[in-house]
Design a protein around this motif. Structure first.
Motif, mmCIF file in Angstrom:
data_model
loop_
_atom_site.group_PDB
_atom_site.id
_atom_site.type_symbol
_atom_site.label_atom_id
_atom_site.label_comp_id
_atom_site.label_asym_id
_atom_site.label_seq_id
_atom_site.Cartn_x
_atom_site.Cartn_y
_atom_site.Cartn_z
ATOM 1 N N THR A 148 0.868 -1.167 0.000
ATOM 2 C CA THR A 148 0.000 0.000 0.000
ATOM 3 C C THR A 148 0.911 1.224 0.000
ATOM 4 O O THR A 148 1.752 1.382 0.879
ATOM 5 C CB THR A 148 -0.894 0.014 1.250
ATOM 6 O OG1 THR A 148 -1.752 -1.133 1.218
ATOM 7 C CG2 THR A 148 -1.743 1.273 1.292
ATOM 8 N N ARG A 150 2.034 5.054 0.356
ATOM 9 C CA ARG A 150 1.661 6.259 1.093
ATOM 10 C C ARG A 150 2.735 7.311 0.876
ATOM 11 O O ARG A 150 3.091 7.627 -0.244
ATOM 12 C CB ARG A 150 1.449 5.940 2.575
ATOM 13 C CG ARG A 150 0.356 4.879 2.809
ATOM 14 C CD ARG A 150 -0.053 4.817 4.246
ATOM 15 N NE ARG A 150 -0.792 5.996 4.655
ATOM 16 C CZ ARG A 150 -0.934 6.381 5.919
ATOM 17 N NH1 ARG A 150 -0.359 5.697 6.881
ATOM 18 N NH2 ARG A 150 -1.637 7.445 6.221
ATOM 19 N N PRO A 160 3.124 3.295 -8.431
ATOM 20 C CA PRO A 160 1.705 2.950 -8.274
ATOM 21 C C PRO A 160 1.192 2.145 -9.463
ATOM 22 O O PRO A 160 1.611 2.358 -10.603
ATOM 23 C CB PRO A 160 1.025 4.317 -8.191
ATOM 24 C CG PRO A 160 1.965 5.266 -8.855
ATOM 25 C CD PRO A 160 3.341 4.739 -8.591
ATOM 26 N N GLU A 163 -5.609 1.899 -8.211
ATOM 27 C CA GLU A 163 -6.344 2.650 -7.202
ATOM 28 C C GLU A 163 -7.569 1.814 -6.832
ATOM 29 O O GLU A 163 -8.428 1.541 -7.676
ATOM 30 C CB GLU A 163 -6.790 4.012 -7.745
ATOM 31 C CG GLU A 163 -5.643 4.923 -8.150
ATOM 32 C CD GLU A 163 -4.905 5.464 -6.935
ATOM 33 O OE1 GLU A 163 -5.583 5.774 -5.935
ATOM 34 O OE2 GLU A 163 -3.670 5.573 -6.991
ATOM 35 N N SER A 201 -3.314 0.102 5.174
ATOM 36 C CA SER A 201 -4.689 0.299 4.717
ATOM 37 C C SER A 201 -5.579 0.777 5.859
ATOM 38 O O SER A 201 -6.441 1.645 5.669
ATOM 39 C CB SER A 201 -5.249 -0.992 4.114
ATOM 40 O OG SER A 201 -5.187 -2.060 5.039
ATOM 41 N N HIS A 204 -4.707 4.436 6.541
ATOM 42 C CA HIS A 204 -5.267 5.235 5.455
ATOM 43 C C HIS A 204 -6.770 5.452 5.673
ATOM 44 O O HIS A 204 -7.276 6.575 5.553
ATOM 45 C CB HIS A 204 -5.019 4.509 4.131
ATOM 46 C CG HIS A 204 -5.649 5.143 2.932
ATOM 47 N ND1 HIS A 204 -4.962 5.963 2.073
ATOM 48 C CD2 HIS A 204 -6.905 5.062 2.438
ATOM 49 C CE1 HIS A 204 -5.774 6.368 1.110
ATOM 50 N NE2 HIS A 204 -6.944 5.821 1.298
ATOM 51 N N ARG A 264 -11.154 8.399 -0.360
ATOM 52 C CA ARG A 264 -10.153 8.380 -1.422
ATOM 53 C C ARG A 264 -9.641 6.957 -1.618
ATOM 54 O O ARG A 264 -9.315 6.275 -0.654
ATOM 55 C CB ARG A 264 -9.021 9.333 -1.069
ATOM 56 C CG ARG A 264 -7.919 9.433 -2.111
ATOM 57 C CD ARG A 264 -7.016 10.626 -1.831
ATOM 58 N NE ARG A 264 -6.644 10.700 -0.428
ATOM 59 C CZ ARG A 264 -5.627 10.060 0.102
ATOM 60 N NH1 ARG A 264 -4.890 9.251 -0.646
ATOM 61 N NH2 ARG A 264 -5.338 10.195 1.381
ATOM 62 N N SER A 267 -4.129 3.382 -2.843
ATOM 63 C CA SER A 267 -3.140 3.210 -3.907
ATOM 64 C C SER A 267 -2.215 2.049 -3.559
ATOM 65 O O SER A 267 -1.640 2.006 -2.471
ATOM 66 C CB SER A 267 -2.324 4.495 -4.077
ATOM 67 O OG SER A 267 -1.365 4.339 -5.107
ATOM 68 N N GLY A 269 0.898 -0.773 -5.239
ATOM 69 C CA GLY A 269 1.829 -0.950 -6.335
ATOM 70 C C GLY A 269 3.159 -1.504 -5.867
ATOM 71 O O GLY A 269 3.257 -2.104 -4.793
ATOM 72 N N ARG A 302 -6.853 2.194 -12.665
ATOM 73 C CA ARG A 302 -5.443 2.012 -12.966
ATOM 74 C C ARG A 302 -4.610 3.120 -12.317
ATOM 75 O O ARG A 302 -5.045 4.247 -12.204
ATOM 76 C CB ARG A 302 -5.221 2.026 -14.478
ATOM 77 C CG ARG A 302 -5.973 0.901 -15.202
ATOM 78 C CD ARG A 302 -5.863 1.064 -16.711
ATOM 79 N NE ARG A 302 -6.572 -0.005 -17.420
ATOM 80 C CZ ARG A 302 -7.856 0.000 -17.675
ATOM 81 N NH1 ARG A 302 -8.595 1.021 -17.239
ATOM 82 N NH2 ARG A 302 -8.430 -0.988 -18.319
ATOM 83 N N GLY A 303 -3.399 2.725 -11.971
ATOM 84 C CA GLY A 303 -2.479 3.709 -11.405
ATOM 85 C C GLY A 303 -1.657 4.357 -12.500
ATOM 86 O O GLY A 303 -2.126 4.509 -13.642
ATOM 87 N N GLU A 304 -0.406 4.706 -12.182
ATOM 88 C CA GLU A 304 0.422 5.445 -13.112
ATOM 89 C C GLU A 304 1.655 4.675 -13.553
ATOM 90 O O GLU A 304 2.587 5.247 -14.085
ATOM 91 C CB GLU A 304 0.865 6.768 -12.467
ATOM 92 C CG GLU A 304 -0.313 7.625 -12.032
ATOM 93 C CD GLU A 304 0.130 8.816 -11.223
ATOM 94 O OE1 GLU A 304 1.347 8.969 -10.992
ATOM 95 O OE2 GLU A 304 -0.732 9.611 -10.835
#
Length: 305
Positions: A148, A150, A160, A163, A201, A204, A264, A267, A269, A302-304
């Motif tokens: 996770t 942060r 990442p 999401e 998590s 978060h 939110r 995230s 990755g 999807r992330g980046e």
């Protein structure tokens, strides 16, 4: 000043204890202390300050620790890659992550990777928190970590991938089932099942709920997301969990996941000490898992990477 001196010094700074490092390295505390003293003689400054419950780096120690930790990380990765070249083997991939991650995020990717690289050694080390995964990377027990994501972590590169939106897991006969989505205020009346206390998590989630004026007091605690959903399915409470990419509603006819869009997304990755220093098969493993997840993830998830 030797590489071994620096390795021991970094380990002492990270653990805050000479005796703990001595146990981990199967050495005497005096031997560990001699490594630090040798460094102090060479730099002409005190590097550690003795405390009632261990040691902490001085200002000079923090400077040396930051430089040594980064340098040793790069050297370790280079030595592993050289070892792979020398052995002429397929290499290895060491991954650290949570107990249920392989099932939810990697199962398809692992199969695809194994089909392409049958000779590569795959090793998985289970940790109970993202912090534990970062420590495994720093200690060179792992090449990659699925975590996770942060705040930035010194000496660690993060990438990442997904999401994950937050959902409330409820039985289909629960009054909150059948709703298109829930507001934070709806959560005040639930019987929450608590996520693992040391997990990123949970931190978060609690931070977001607090910012929205919601405080949950769990009556039941679990070690992972799967167990939280199972207990909700058994009618023992409600579970606020991230929606997992392999969730199949048909396999859980008595449970419903209701979105909580005010929260939110989580995230998740990859993390590694240095991405460009990973051996080729480790990078290929991460790319294979990432590609599979992004192909299966719903739009917007999807992330980046």
């Amino acid at each position: 000043m030797t590489l071994d001196d620096l390795r021991v010094f970094v380990a002492v700074c990270d653990s805050g204890s000479l005796s703990a490092v001595a146990r981990d390295l199967s050495r005497t505390q005096s031997a560990v202390s001699q490594h630090v003293k040798r460094l102090e003689r060479e730099v002409g400054l005190r590097l550690l300050e003795r405390r009632p419950r261990g040691v902490t780096p001085t200002a000079a120690g923090r400077i040396l620790h930051a430089a040594a930790a980064e340098g040793i990380g790069g050297i370790d990765l280079a030595l592993r890659r050289l070892g792979d070249l020398l052995a002429g083997a397929g290499g290895s991939v060491r991954v650290t992550t949570g107990a249920t991650t392989v099932r939810h995020f990697m199962s398809h990717g692992v199969v695809a990777f194994r089909q392409r690289f049958p000779e590569v050694s795959l090793e998985f080390e289970t940790e109970s928190s993202s912090r534990g995964c970062y420590e495994a990377l720093a200690a060179d027990r792992a090449d990659l970590a699925w975590v996770t994501l942060r705040e930035p972590v010194r000496g660690i590169e993060q990438r990442p991938v997904l999401e994950l939106p937050w959902m409330l897991a409820v039985r289909t006969d629960d009054p909150l089932a059948g709703r298109g989505c829930l507001d934070p205020a709806d959560l005040r009346a639930i019987r929450p099942i608590g996520l693992p206390g040391n997990s990123s998590s949970r931190s978060h989630l609690e931070e977001q709920l607090a910012s929205l004026g919601v405080r949950l007091t769990p009556t039941t605690g679990v070690a992972d997301w799967d167990t939280a959903i199972l207990l909700a399915e058994l009618g023992l409470g409600h579970a606020v969990v991230p929606r997992l990419p392999d969730w199949d509603a048909a396999r859980h006819p008595t449970i419903e996941l209701v979105p909580v869009p005010a929260l939110r997304p989580l995230s998740v990755g990859w993390a590694a000490r240095r991405w460009d220093a990973l051996n080729p098969v480790a990078r290929d493993f991460a790319d294979t898992v990432t590609r599979d997840l992004c192909e299966r993830a719903p739009a917007g998830g999807r992330g980046e990477a």
